[in-house]
Write a protein that holds these residues in place. Structure first.
Motif, PDB file in Angstrom:
ATOM      1  N   ILE A   1      -7.525  -0.884   2.592  1.00 19.38           N
ATOM      2  CA  ILE A   1      -6.243  -0.670   3.235  1.00 19.38           C
ATOM      3  C   ILE A   1      -6.109   0.801   3.619  1.00 19.38           C
ATOM      4  CG2 ILE A   1      -3.747  -0.747   2.943  1.00 19.38           C
ATOM      5  CD1 ILE A   1      -4.135  -3.124   1.057  1.00 19.38           C
ATOM      6  N   ALA A   2      -6.495   1.685   2.700  1.00 25.41           N
ATOM      7  CA  ALA A   2      -6.374   3.125   2.972  1.00 25.41           C
ATOM      8  C   ALA A   2      -7.229   3.521   4.161  1.00 25.41           C
ATOM      9  CB  ALA A   2      -6.776   3.929   1.735  1.00 25.41           C
ATOM     10  N   ARG A   3      -8.444   2.989   4.255  1.00 23.85           N
ATOM     11  CA  ARG A   3      -9.325   3.323   5.367  1.00 23.85           C
ATOM     12  C   ARG A   3      -8.746   2.818   6.680  1.00 23.85           C
ATOM     13  NH1 ARG A   3     -15.692   1.798   6.182  1.00 23.85           N
ATOM     14  NH2 ARG A   3     -15.879   2.797   8.204  1.00 23.85           N
ATOM     15  N   ALA A   4      -8.195   1.610   6.675  1.00 22.79           N
ATOM     16  CA  ALA A   4      -7.583   1.069   7.887  1.00 22.79           C
ATOM     17  C   ALA A   4      -6.435   1.954   8.348  1.00 22.79           C
ATOM     18  CB  ALA A   4      -7.103  -0.357   7.640  1.00 22.79           C
ATOM     19  N   LYS A   5      -5.610   2.399   7.414  1.00 25.52           N
ATOM     20  CA  LYS A   5      -4.496   3.284   7.771  1.00 25.52           C
ATOM     21  C   LYS A   5      -5.019   4.613   8.314  1.00 25.52           C
ATOM     22  CE  LYS A   5      -1.007   1.461   4.648  1.00 25.52           C
ATOM     23  NZ  LYS A   5      -0.197   1.690   3.462  1.00 25.52           N
ATOM     24  N   LYS A   6      -6.020   5.157   7.625  1.00 21.76           N
ATOM     25  CA  LYS A   6      -6.580   6.455   8.026  1.00 21.76           C
ATOM     26  C   LYS A   6      -7.155   6.391   9.443  1.00 21.76           C
ATOM     27  CE  LYS A   6     -10.085   9.824   6.722  1.00 21.76           C
ATOM     28  NZ  LYS A   6     -11.200  10.125   5.818  1.00 21.76           N
ATOM     29  N   GLU A   7      -7.803   5.265   9.772  1.00 23.06           N
ATOM     30  CA  GLU A   7      -8.439   5.125  11.081  1.00 23.06           C
ATOM     31  C   GLU A   7      -7.560   4.398  12.093  1.00 23.06           C
ATOM     32  OE1 GLU A   7     -12.329   3.454  10.494  1.00 23.06           O
ATOM     33  OE2 GLU A   7     -12.855   4.956   8.989  1.00 23.06           O
ATOM     34  N   SER A   8      -6.319   4.149  11.728  1.00 22.37           N
ATOM     35  CA  SER A   8      -5.378   3.411  12.592  1.00 22.37           C
ATOM     36  C   SER A   8      -5.977   2.081  13.048  1.00 22.37           C
ATOM     37  CB  SER A   8      -4.986   4.254  13.805  1.00 22.37           C
ATOM     38  OG  SER A   8      -4.299   5.407  13.379  1.00 22.37           O
ATOM     39  N   ALA A   9      -6.619   1.422  12.134  1.00 26.44           N
ATOM     40  CA  ALA A   9      -7.251   0.136  12.424  1.00 26.44           C
ATOM     41  C   ALA A   9      -6.464  -0.971  11.714  1.00 26.44           C
ATOM     42  CB  ALA A   9      -8.692   0.140  11.926  1.00 26.44           C
ATOM     43  N   PRO A  10      -6.508  -2.166  12.254  1.00 30.07           N
ATOM     44  CA  PRO A  10      -5.806  -3.261  11.572  1.00 30.07           C
ATOM     45  C   PRO A  10      -6.527  -3.626  10.274  1.00 30.07           C
ATOM     46  CG  PRO A  10      -7.054  -4.111  13.432  1.00 30.07           C
ATOM     47  CD  PRO A  10      -7.161  -2.611  13.478  1.00 30.07           C
ATOM     48  N   PHE A  11      -5.759  -4.062   9.303  1.00 29.89           N
ATOM     49  CA  PHE A  11      -6.330  -4.531   8.041  1.00 29.89           C
ATOM     50  C   PHE A  11      -6.134  -6.035   7.957  1.00 29.89           C
ATOM     51  CE2 PHE A  11      -5.776  -5.862   3.621  1.00 29.89           C
ATOM     52  CZ  PHE A  11      -7.022  -5.517   3.119  1.00 29.89           C
ATOM     53  N   LEU A  12      -7.221  -6.751   7.773  1.00 30.54           N
ATOM     54  CA  LEU A  12      -7.165  -8.197   7.581  1.00 30.54           C
ATOM     55  C   LEU A  12      -7.548  -8.489   6.144  1.00 30.54           C
ATOM     56  CD1 LEU A  12      -8.838  -9.435  10.870  1.00 30.54           C
ATOM     57  CD2 LEU A  12      -6.412  -9.401  10.306  1.00 30.54           C
ATOM     58  N   HIS A  13      -6.612  -9.002   5.405  1.00 30.06           N
ATOM     59  CA  HIS A  13      -6.856  -9.317   4.002  1.00 30.06           C
ATOM     60  C   HIS A  13      -7.883 -10.444   3.922  1.00 30.06           C
ATOM     61  CE1 HIS A  13      -6.193 -10.390  -0.166  1.00 30.06           C
ATOM     62  NE2 HIS A  13      -5.571  -9.233  -0.294  1.00 30.06           N
ATOM     63  N   PRO A  14      -8.846 -10.368   3.015  1.00 29.70           N
ATOM     64  CA  PRO A  14      -9.911 -11.373   2.968  1.00 29.70           C
ATOM     65  C   PRO A  14      -9.474 -12.773   2.545  1.00 29.70           C
ATOM     66  CG  PRO A  14     -10.125  -9.813   1.161  1.00 29.70           C
ATOM     67  CD  PRO A  14      -9.048  -9.293   2.056  1.00 29.70           C
ATOM     68  N   PHE A  15      -8.323 -12.896   1.856  1.00 27.81           N
ATOM     69  CA  PHE A  15      -7.881 -14.247   1.496  1.00 27.81           C
ATOM     70  C   PHE A  15      -6.375 -14.458   1.618  1.00 27.81           C
ATOM     71  CE2 PHE A  15      -8.112 -11.970  -2.621  1.00 27.81           C
ATOM     72  CZ  PHE A  15      -6.840 -12.196  -3.131  1.00 27.81           C
TER      73      PHE A  15
END
Length: 178
Positions: A1-15
Protein backbone atom coordinates in the motif's frame (compact mmCIF):
# COMPACT_ATOMS: atom_id res chain seq x y z
CA UNK A 1 0.00 0.00 0.00
CA UNK A 2 2.81 2.39 0.92
CA UNK A 3 4.59 1.79 -2.39
CA UNK A 4 1.38 2.37 -4.35
CA UNK A 5 0.84 5.67 -2.54
CA UNK A 6 4.47 6.69 -3.01
CA UNK A 7 4.30 5.98 -6.76
CA UNK A 8 0.74 7.28 -7.17
CA UNK A 9 -0.26 3.86 -8.43
CA UNK A 10 -3.51 2.04 -7.74
CA UNK A 11 -3.46 -0.64 -5.06
CA UNK A 12 -5.40 -3.83 -5.71
CA UNK A 13 -5.81 -5.93 -2.62
CA UNK A 14 -4.98 -9.59 -3.36
CA UNK A 15 -8.17 -10.96 -1.77
CA UNK A 16 -10.33 -8.10 -0.49
CA UNK A 17 -11.08 -6.25 -3.72
CA UNK A 18 -14.52 -6.86 -5.28
CA UNK A 19 -13.05 -6.99 -8.80
CA UNK A 20 -10.37 -9.48 -7.75
CA UNK A 21 -13.02 -11.62 -6.04
CA UNK A 22 -15.22 -11.50 -9.13
CA UNK A 23 -12.27 -12.47 -11.31
CA UNK A 24 -11.44 -15.38 -9.06
CA UNK A 25 -15.04 -16.54 -9.38
CA UNK A 26 -14.40 -17.30 -13.04
CA UNK A 27 -12.62 -20.47 -11.91
CA UNK A 28 -15.96 -21.87 -10.73
CA UNK A 29 -17.73 -20.61 -13.86
CA UNK A 30 -15.24 -22.40 -16.11
CA UNK A 31 -15.38 -25.56 -14.05
CA UNK A 32 -19.19 -25.68 -14.12
CA UNK A 33 -19.16 -24.96 -17.85
CA UNK A 34 -16.86 -27.94 -18.44
CA UNK A 35 -18.45 -30.28 -15.87
CA UNK A 36 -22.00 -29.09 -15.12
CA UNK A 37 -22.91 -32.23 -13.18
CA UNK A 38 -20.58 -31.63 -10.23
CA UNK A 39 -22.33 -31.80 -6.90
CA UNK A 40 -19.60 -30.31 -4.73
CA UNK A 41 -16.91 -27.67 -5.11
CA UNK A 42 -13.81 -27.66 -2.91
CA UNK A 43 -11.78 -24.44 -2.89
CA UNK A 44 -8.37 -23.58 -1.38
CA UNK A 45 -8.58 -20.73 1.14
CA UNK A 46 -6.01 -18.17 2.24
CA UNK A 47 -7.56 -14.73 2.60
CA UNK A 48 -10.84 -15.96 1.16
CA UNK A 49 -11.01 -14.21 -2.22
CA UNK A 50 -11.02 -17.38 -4.34
CA UNK A 51 -13.59 -19.01 -2.05
CA UNK A 52 -15.79 -15.91 -2.07
CA UNK A 53 -15.78 -15.44 -5.82
CA UNK A 54 -16.12 -19.14 -6.59
CA UNK A 55 -18.92 -19.66 -4.07
CA UNK A 56 -20.98 -16.73 -5.36
CA UNK A 57 -20.53 -17.81 -8.99
CA UNK A 58 -21.25 -21.49 -8.30
CA UNK A 59 -24.35 -20.74 -6.20
CA UNK A 60 -25.68 -18.46 -8.94
CA UNK A 61 -25.36 -21.17 -11.58
CA UNK A 62 -26.18 -24.17 -9.40
CA UNK A 63 -27.90 -23.34 -6.10
CA UNK A 64 -27.81 -26.97 -4.91
CA UNK A 65 -24.01 -27.29 -5.11
CA UNK A 66 -22.13 -27.95 -1.86
CA UNK A 67 -19.16 -25.63 -1.40
CA UNK A 68 -16.31 -26.21 1.04
CA UNK A 69 -13.18 -24.19 1.62
CA UNK A 70 -9.95 -25.82 2.75
CA UNK A 71 -7.01 -24.31 4.64
CA UNK A 72 -3.81 -25.80 6.00
CA UNK A 73 -4.18 -26.52 9.71
CA UNK A 74 -1.09 -24.37 10.25
CA UNK A 75 -2.88 -21.28 8.88
CA UNK A 76 -6.58 -21.46 9.81
CA UNK A 77 -7.56 -17.77 9.68
CA UNK A 78 -10.89 -18.31 7.89
CA UNK A 79 -11.85 -21.27 10.10
CA UNK A 80 -11.12 -19.32 13.29
CA UNK A 81 -12.91 -16.23 11.97
CA UNK A 82 -16.00 -18.22 11.02
CA UNK A 83 -16.02 -19.80 14.48
CA UNK A 84 -15.82 -16.35 16.10
CA UNK A 85 -18.12 -14.69 13.56
CA UNK A 86 -15.51 -11.93 13.35
CA UNK A 87 -12.11 -11.41 11.75
CA UNK A 88 -9.57 -13.08 14.03
CA UNK A 89 -5.83 -12.61 13.64
CA UNK A 90 -4.36 -16.10 13.63
CA UNK A 91 -0.69 -17.07 13.91
CA UNK A 92 0.85 -18.83 10.94
CA UNK A 93 2.51 -22.14 11.71
CA UNK A 94 5.01 -24.14 9.68
CA UNK A 95 3.20 -24.86 6.42
CA UNK A 96 4.29 -25.70 2.90
CA UNK A 97 1.24 -23.77 1.67
CA UNK A 98 2.83 -20.35 1.43
CA UNK A 99 0.14 -19.10 -0.98
CA UNK A 100 -2.54 -19.83 1.64
CA UNK A 101 -0.61 -18.71 4.71
CA UNK A 102 -2.06 -15.57 6.22
CA UNK A 103 -2.82 -14.13 9.63
CA UNK A 104 -6.28 -12.84 8.76
CA UNK A 105 -9.14 -12.71 6.30
CA UNK A 106 -11.24 -9.62 5.58
CA UNK A 107 -14.71 -8.63 6.72
CA UNK A 108 -15.84 -8.96 3.09
CA UNK A 109 -14.46 -12.46 2.52
CA UNK A 110 -15.61 -13.63 5.95
CA UNK A 111 -19.13 -12.42 5.24
CA UNK A 112 -19.20 -14.02 1.80
CA UNK A 113 -17.81 -17.33 3.08
CA UNK A 114 -20.40 -17.40 5.86
CA UNK A 115 -23.22 -16.70 3.42
CA UNK A 116 -22.25 -18.81 0.40
CA UNK A 117 -20.02 -21.67 1.59
CA UNK A 118 -21.16 -24.76 3.45
CA UNK A 119 -18.05 -24.67 5.59
CA UNK A 120 -14.29 -24.37 5.74
CA UNK A 121 -12.07 -27.17 7.05
CA UNK A 122 -8.37 -27.64 7.70
CA UNK A 123 -6.00 -30.35 6.51
CA UNK A 124 -2.65 -31.58 7.80
CA UNK A 125 0.73 -31.07 6.19
CA UNK A 126 1.03 -34.85 5.89
CA UNK A 127 -2.19 -35.03 3.86
CA UNK A 128 -1.06 -32.13 1.68
CA UNK A 129 2.19 -33.94 0.82
CA UNK A 130 0.25 -37.14 0.17
CA UNK A 131 -2.13 -35.25 -2.15
CA UNK A 132 0.81 -33.79 -4.10
CA UNK A 133 2.29 -37.25 -4.62
CA UNK A 134 -1.03 -38.79 -5.58
CA UNK A 135 -1.87 -36.06 -8.09
CA UNK A 136 1.53 -36.47 -9.71
CA UNK A 137 1.42 -40.29 -9.74
CA UNK A 138 -2.08 -40.47 -11.19
CA UNK A 139 -2.08 -37.51 -13.60
CA UNK A 140 1.53 -36.39 -14.00
CA UNK A 141 0.51 -32.92 -12.77
CA UNK A 142 2.96 -31.21 -10.43
CA UNK A 143 1.08 -28.69 -8.34
CA UNK A 144 2.21 -26.59 -5.42
CA UNK A 145 1.12 -27.54 -1.88
CA UNK A 146 -1.48 -24.74 -1.72
CA UNK A 147 -3.14 -26.06 -4.86
CA UNK A 148 -3.80 -29.58 -3.57
CA UNK A 149 -5.53 -28.87 -0.26
CA UNK A 150 -8.86 -29.89 -1.82
CA UNK A 151 -7.47 -33.31 -2.67
CA UNK A 152 -6.01 -33.53 0.84
CA UNK A 153 -9.47 -32.78 2.26
CA UNK A 154 -10.97 -35.61 0.23
CA UNK A 155 -8.19 -37.98 1.34
CA UNK A 156 -8.77 -37.06 5.00
CA UNK A 157 -12.53 -37.29 4.69
CA UNK A 158 -12.74 -33.67 5.90
CA UNK A 159 -15.35 -32.79 3.27
CA UNK A 160 -18.29 -34.90 2.12
CA UNK A 161 -17.57 -37.08 -0.89
CA UNK A 162 -20.54 -35.92 -2.91
CA UNK A 163 -21.58 -37.85 -6.00
CA UNK A 164 -19.19 -35.82 -8.14
CA UNK A 165 -16.97 -33.43 -6.17
CA UNK A 166 -14.52 -31.12 -7.91
CA UNK A 167 -11.67 -29.11 -6.51
CA UNK A 168 -9.88 -26.09 -7.88
CA UNK A 169 -6.19 -26.86 -8.43
CA UNK A 170 -4.38 -23.64 -9.12
CA UNK A 171 -0.67 -23.00 -8.88
CA UNK A 172 2.51 -24.60 -10.06
CA UNK A 173 4.94 -22.71 -7.83
CA UNK A 174 6.86 -25.74 -6.68
CA UNK A 175 10.43 -26.06 -5.50
CA UNK A 176 12.79 -29.02 -5.63
CA UNK A 177 12.19 -29.52 -1.90
CA UNK A 178 8.43 -29.92 -2.49
Amino acid sequence: IARAKKESAPFLHPFDDPFIIAGQGTAALELLEDVPDISGLIVPVGGGGLLSGSAVAARELKPSIRIHGVQPAESPAMVRSLEANAVVETPIGDTACDALAGRFVSERTLSMAAEYADGVVTVTEKSIRRAMRLLYEVTGVRAEPSAVVGIAALLEGAVPKDDLPATIISGGNISKED
